[in-house]
Design an enzyme around this catalytic site. Structure first.
Site, PDB file in Angstrom:
ATOM      1  N   ARG A   1       9.553   7.931   5.187  1.00  0.00           N
ATOM      2  CA  ARG A   1       9.912   9.134   5.599  1.00  0.00           C
ATOM      3  C   ARG A   1      10.236   9.971   6.957  1.00  0.00           C
ATOM      4  NH1 ARG A   1       3.256   9.768   5.393  1.00  0.00           N
ATOM      5  NH2 ARG A   1       3.935  12.177   6.013  1.00  0.00           N
TER       6      ARG A   1
ATOM      7  N   ARG B   1       1.031  -0.993  -0.287  1.00  0.00           N
ATOM      8  CA  ARG B   1      -0.278  -0.361  -0.417  1.00  0.00           C
ATOM      9  C   ARG B   1       0.771   1.495  -0.119  1.00  0.00           C
ATOM     10  NH1 ARG B   1      -3.609  -2.008   5.129  1.00  0.00           N
ATOM     11  NH2 ARG B   1      -4.987  -3.970   3.675  1.00  0.00           N
TER      12      ARG B   1
ATOM     13  N   ASP C   1       0.641   5.733   0.808  1.00  0.00           N
ATOM     14  CA  ASP C   1      -0.633   6.161   1.538  1.00  0.00           C
ATOM     15  C   ASP C   1      -0.735   7.221  -0.087  1.00  0.00           C
ATOM     16  OD1 ASP C   1      -0.153   4.778   4.032  1.00  0.00           O
ATOM     17  OD2 ASP C   1       1.425   5.664   4.607  1.00  0.00           O
TER      18      ASP C   1
ATOM     19  N   TYR D   1      12.515   2.789  -2.938  1.00  0.00           N
ATOM     20  CA  TYR D   1      11.115   4.135  -3.220  1.00  0.00           C
ATOM     21  C   TYR D   1      12.145   5.101  -3.089  1.00  0.00           C
ATOM     22  CZ  TYR D   1       7.593   2.056  -0.752  1.00  0.00           C
ATOM     23  OH  TYR D   1       6.052   1.510  -0.420  1.00  0.00           O
TER      24      TYR D   1
END
Length: 269
Positions: free
Chosen positions: A211, A64, A66, A124
């Site tokens: 993050r 998933r 966000d 990422y």
């Protein structure tokens, strides 16, 4: 103990398993996962597949994303009785999808393939607009940090996170998984003109982990924290010990690896 969902999946033998590689701009989506009454990347894709095949699909993604997070290489699989060729899936779905979602590739894979369970690593990229004044064309796709970032210092500090560790210091709302132990294979900061990339590849990610890493490394890059602080934050196993979560708009799911797990890279001092 994690159960492999394929063990109880009674798939009819005539069903085809289609693997898609897709990209989407997450700005106007409430994340990947379908949610009642909200626009999500999954709902947009499901609606296009249903219009093409006549049947609502059960799409499964590699993971998933966000709200506000983007993807350049999200991987999805779904079972279908449709006889359309894979080239037709690409062309037709792109004609049916909204402009902020695109299918790059469609291939038929064995029924046993699972986009989530078969992933060996995911990579990422976090993008930081490092100009003195924010570029208006980067507002949806990067975090603006006006103070100059020392990329070399960020890399030296980030080396402490390479390898297998308990990353609860970089996990929002711990505990939300059975274990916070993950392996980071690669972590690299690099400058591309006025934009700094922080790329992380791991065998799995915790909630807001990338993050949190980006926000932590940015504090080192601007000189607000010493390089040794990143390793100290990791060993503290306390979310309060690390830096803040960088905002969502700078985060991109770059690619998913289904081959063997990569080796842990080393960074020189």
């Amino acid at each position: 103990m994690k159960t492999d969902a394929r063990l109880s999946r009674p798939d009819p033998p005539d069903m085809r398993n289609i693997k898609l590689t897709i990209a989407y701009d997450g700005t106007d989506f409430h994340g990947w996962q379908r949610q009642p009454g909200l626009r999500t990347a999954q709902s947009a894709l499901d609606e296009a597949i249903e219009r093409l095949t006549g049947t609502a699909p059960n799409t499964v993604a590699s993971g998933r994303t966000d709200a506000g997070v983007h993807a350049l290489g999200q991987v999805v699989h779904f079972l279908t009785a449709s006889r359309h060729g894979t080239d037709v899936f690409v062309k037709a779905l792109n004609a049916l999808l909204p402009r902020d979602v695109r299918v790059y590739e469609a291939v038929e894979v064995p029924q046993v393939f699972h986009a989530t369970l078969d992933a060996r690593s995911k990579r990422y990229r976090y993008r930081i607009d490092n100009r003195k004044f924010a570029c208006p064309f980067e507002l949806r796709h990067a975090w603006h940090v006006s103070r100059p970032l020392d990329v070399d210092a960020m890399n030296r500090a980030g080396a402490a996170l390479l390898g297998r560790h308990d990353f609860r210091s970089f996990e929002t709302d711990w505990p939300n998984r059975l274990s916070s132990v993950r392996t980071i294979f690669d972590l690299e900061a690099s400058r591309h003109g006025d934009v700094v990339h922080v790329e992380v590849e791991a065998d799995g990610f915790l909630y807001n982990m990338v993050r949190a890493i980006a926000g932590t490394m940015a504090l080192v890059g601007t000189g607000r924290r010493p390089e040794a602080w990143v390793g100290e934050a990791l060993r503290a196993e306390d979310r309060k010990a690390a830096g803040p979560n960088a905002p969502s708009q700078g985060l991109f799911l770059l690619r998913v690896n289904y081959d063997r797990a990569p080796e842990v890279k080393t960074r020189g001092a």
